[in-house]
Design a protein around this motif. Structure first.
Motif, PDB file in Angstrom:
ATOM      1  N   CYS A  26       0.740  -1.176  -0.023  1.00  0.00           N
ATOM      2  CA  CYS A  26      -0.033   0.100   0.101  1.00  0.00           C
ATOM      3  C   CYS A  26       1.025   1.192   0.090  1.00  0.00           C
ATOM      4  N   GLY A  27       0.583   1.895  -0.937  1.00  0.00           N
ATOM      5  CA  GLY A  27       1.490   3.260  -1.020  1.00  0.00           C
ATOM      6  C   GLY A  27       0.769   4.387  -1.130  1.00  0.00           C
ATOM      7  N   GLN A  28       1.397   5.384  -0.090  1.00  0.00           N
ATOM      8  CA  GLN A  28       0.817   6.915  -0.176  1.00  0.00           C
ATOM      9  C   GLN A  28       1.549   7.841  -1.428  1.00  0.00           C
ATOM     10  N   VAL A  29       0.661   8.659  -2.074  1.00  0.00           N
ATOM     11  CA  VAL A  29       1.026   9.417  -3.097  1.00  0.00           C
ATOM     12  C   VAL A  29       1.165  10.702  -2.402  1.00  0.00           C
ATOM     13  N   LEU A  30       2.306  11.162  -2.464  1.00  0.00           N
ATOM     14  CA  LEU A  30       2.536  12.660  -1.658  1.00  0.00           C
ATOM     15  C   LEU A  30       2.774  13.598  -2.834  1.00  0.00           C
ATOM     16  N   HIS A  31       1.966  14.838  -2.685  1.00  0.00           N
ATOM     17  CA  HIS A  31       2.556  15.965  -3.704  1.00  0.00           C
ATOM     18  C   HIS A  31       2.983  16.915  -2.694  1.00  0.00           C
ATOM     19  N   HIS A  32       4.090  17.690  -2.888  1.00  0.00           N
ATOM     20  CA  HIS A  32       4.712  18.650  -2.210  1.00  0.00           C
ATOM     21  C   HIS A  32       4.444  18.041  -0.627  1.00  0.00           C
ATOM     22  N   VAL A  36      -2.083  12.923  -1.225  1.00  0.00           N
ATOM     23  CA  VAL A  36      -3.094  13.163  -2.305  1.00  0.00           C
ATOM     24  C   VAL A  36      -3.699  12.090  -2.641  1.00  0.00           C
ATOM     25  N   GLY A  37      -3.253  10.740  -2.306  1.00  0.00           N
ATOM     26  CA  GLY A  37      -3.955   9.506  -2.947  1.00  0.00           C
ATOM     27  C   GLY A  37      -3.045   8.344  -2.607  1.00  0.00           C
ATOM     28  N   LYS A  38      -3.430   7.165  -2.920  1.00  0.00           N
ATOM     29  CA  LYS A  38      -2.965   5.762  -2.334  1.00  0.00           C
ATOM     30  C   LYS A  38      -2.881   4.933  -3.626  1.00  0.00           C
ATOM     31  N   VAL A  39      -2.040   4.042  -3.549  1.00  0.00           N
ATOM     32  CA  VAL A  39      -1.732   2.888  -4.343  1.00  0.00           C
ATOM     33  C   VAL A  39      -1.990   1.645  -3.909  1.00  0.00           C
ATOM     34  N   ASP A  40      -2.489   0.827  -4.483  1.00  0.00           N
ATOM     35  CA  ASP A  40      -2.303  -0.725  -4.021  1.00  0.00           C
ATOM     36  C   ASP A  40      -1.955  -1.366  -5.273  1.00  0.00           C
ATOM     37  N   ALA A  41      -0.727  -1.909  -4.797  1.00  0.00           N
ATOM     38  CA  ALA A  41       0.039  -2.834  -5.674  1.00  0.00           C
ATOM     39  C   ALA A  41       0.477  -4.112  -5.162  1.00  0.00           C
ATOM     40  N   SER A  42       0.920  -5.057  -6.014  1.00  0.00           N
ATOM     41  CA  SER A  42       1.837  -6.323  -5.450  1.00  0.00           C
ATOM     42  C   SER A  42       3.005  -6.584  -6.449  1.00  0.00           C
ATOM     43  N   ALA A  43       3.960  -7.324  -5.889  1.00  0.00           N
ATOM     44  CA  ALA A  43       4.888  -7.652  -6.787  1.00  0.00           C
ATOM     45  C   ALA A  43       4.581  -9.109  -7.052  1.00  0.00           C
ATOM     46  N   ASP A  44       4.656  -9.437  -8.394  1.00  0.00           N
ATOM     47  CA  ASP A  44       4.953 -10.876  -9.047  1.00  0.00           C
ATOM     48  C   ASP A  44       5.965 -11.189  -9.374  1.00  0.00           C
ATOM     49  N   ARG A  45       6.800 -11.661  -8.410  1.00  0.00           N
ATOM     50  CA  ARG A  45       8.185 -11.863  -8.769  1.00  0.00           C
ATOM     51  C   ARG A  45       8.400 -13.016  -9.959  1.00  0.00           C
ATOM     52  N   LYS A  46       7.533 -13.936 -10.089  1.00  0.00           N
ATOM     53  CA  LYS A  46       7.711 -14.955 -11.162  1.00  0.00           C
ATOM     54  C   LYS A  46       7.581 -14.237 -12.238  1.00  0.00           C
ATOM     55  N   ALA A  47       6.577 -13.339 -12.564  1.00  0.00           N
ATOM     56  CA  ALA A  47       6.179 -12.840 -13.713  1.00  0.00           C
ATOM     57  C   ALA A  47       7.157 -11.556 -13.991  1.00  0.00           C
ATOM     58  N   SER A  48       7.698 -11.066 -13.021  1.00  0.00           N
ATOM     59  CA  SER A  48       8.808 -10.031 -12.772  1.00  0.00           C
ATOM     60  C   SER A  48       8.143  -8.659 -13.268  1.00  0.00           C
ATOM     61  N   VAL A  49       6.832  -8.790 -12.779  1.00  0.00           N
ATOM     62  CA  VAL A  49       5.947  -7.318 -12.523  1.00  0.00           C
ATOM     63  C   VAL A  49       5.441  -6.864 -11.448  1.00  0.00           C
ATOM     64  N   LEU A  50       5.270  -5.516 -11.353  1.00  0.00           N
ATOM     65  CA  LEU A  50       4.763  -4.976 -10.371  1.00  0.00           C
ATOM     66  C   LEU A  50       3.195  -4.806 -10.704  1.00  0.00           C
ATOM     67  N   GLN A  51       1.976  -5.403 -10.140  1.00  0.00           N
ATOM     68  CA  GLN A  51       0.693  -5.479 -10.625  1.00  0.00           C
ATOM     69  C   GLN A  51      -0.020  -4.053  -9.578  1.00  0.00           C
ATOM     70  N   VAL A  52      -0.420  -3.227 -10.498  1.00  0.00           N
ATOM     71  CA  VAL A  52      -1.218  -2.166  -9.751  1.00  0.00           C
ATOM     72  C   VAL A  52      -2.535  -2.315  -9.779  1.00  0.00           C
ATOM     73  N   ASP A  53      -3.297  -2.448  -8.472  1.00  0.00           N
ATOM     74  CA  ASP A  53      -4.670  -3.038  -8.447  1.00  0.00           C
ATOM     75  C   ASP A  53      -5.455  -1.769  -8.470  1.00  0.00           C
ATOM     76  N   ALA A  54      -5.179  -0.550  -8.033  1.00  0.00           N
ATOM     77  CA  ALA A  54      -5.941   0.271  -7.760  1.00  0.00           C
ATOM     78  C   ALA A  54      -4.910   1.739  -7.544  1.00  0.00           C
ATOM     79  N   VAL A  55      -5.426   2.878  -8.004  1.00  0.00           N
ATOM     80  CA  VAL A  55      -5.033   4.224  -7.488  1.00  0.00           C
ATOM     81  C   VAL A  55      -6.129   5.013  -7.121  1.00  0.00           C
ATOM     82  N   HIS A  56      -6.038   5.266  -5.704  1.00  0.00           N
ATOM     83  CA  HIS A  56      -7.094   6.151  -5.019  1.00  0.00           C
ATOM     84  C   HIS A  56      -6.672   7.503  -5.069  1.00  0.00           C
TER      85      HIS A  56
END
Length: 97
Positions: A26-32, A36-56
């Protein structure tokens, strides 16, 4: 060209991860410095990708802010040793408010 100054995605510390789904980041989006928002993501190491589920978006993102969030997520994927950032399920859900 890098992201505009002042926009950062900061991943939450492990102590707060109990609020995130299992294996998700779970990430926080900071502006200055302002949240200002949040990011839900997970690392799929087998596929070598960062999967982004949602941007709030707690406030509507400008085009420059959205571009900066994408750049920050790409940098995070690189730091994690992942090859790409992909939307989970083919589409990233954007939630406002």
């Amino acid at each position: 060209m890098g992201p505009p100054p002042g926009v950062r995605v900061a991943m939450l510390a492990a102590a707060t991860r109990s609020r995130c789904p299992e294996n998700a980041q779970c990430g926080q989006v900071l502006h200055h410095g302002a949240l200002v928002g949040k990011v839900d993501a997970s690392a799929d190491r087998k596929a070598s990708v960062l999967q982004v589920d949602a941007v709030h978006e707690d406030v509507p993102f400008t085009a420059a802010m959205a571009q900066a969030v994408r750049a920050e997520l790409a940098a995070l994927a690189g730091w994690l040793g992942l090859a790409a950032v992909v939307p989970a399920g083919g589409v990233v859900g954007v939630r406002r408010g």
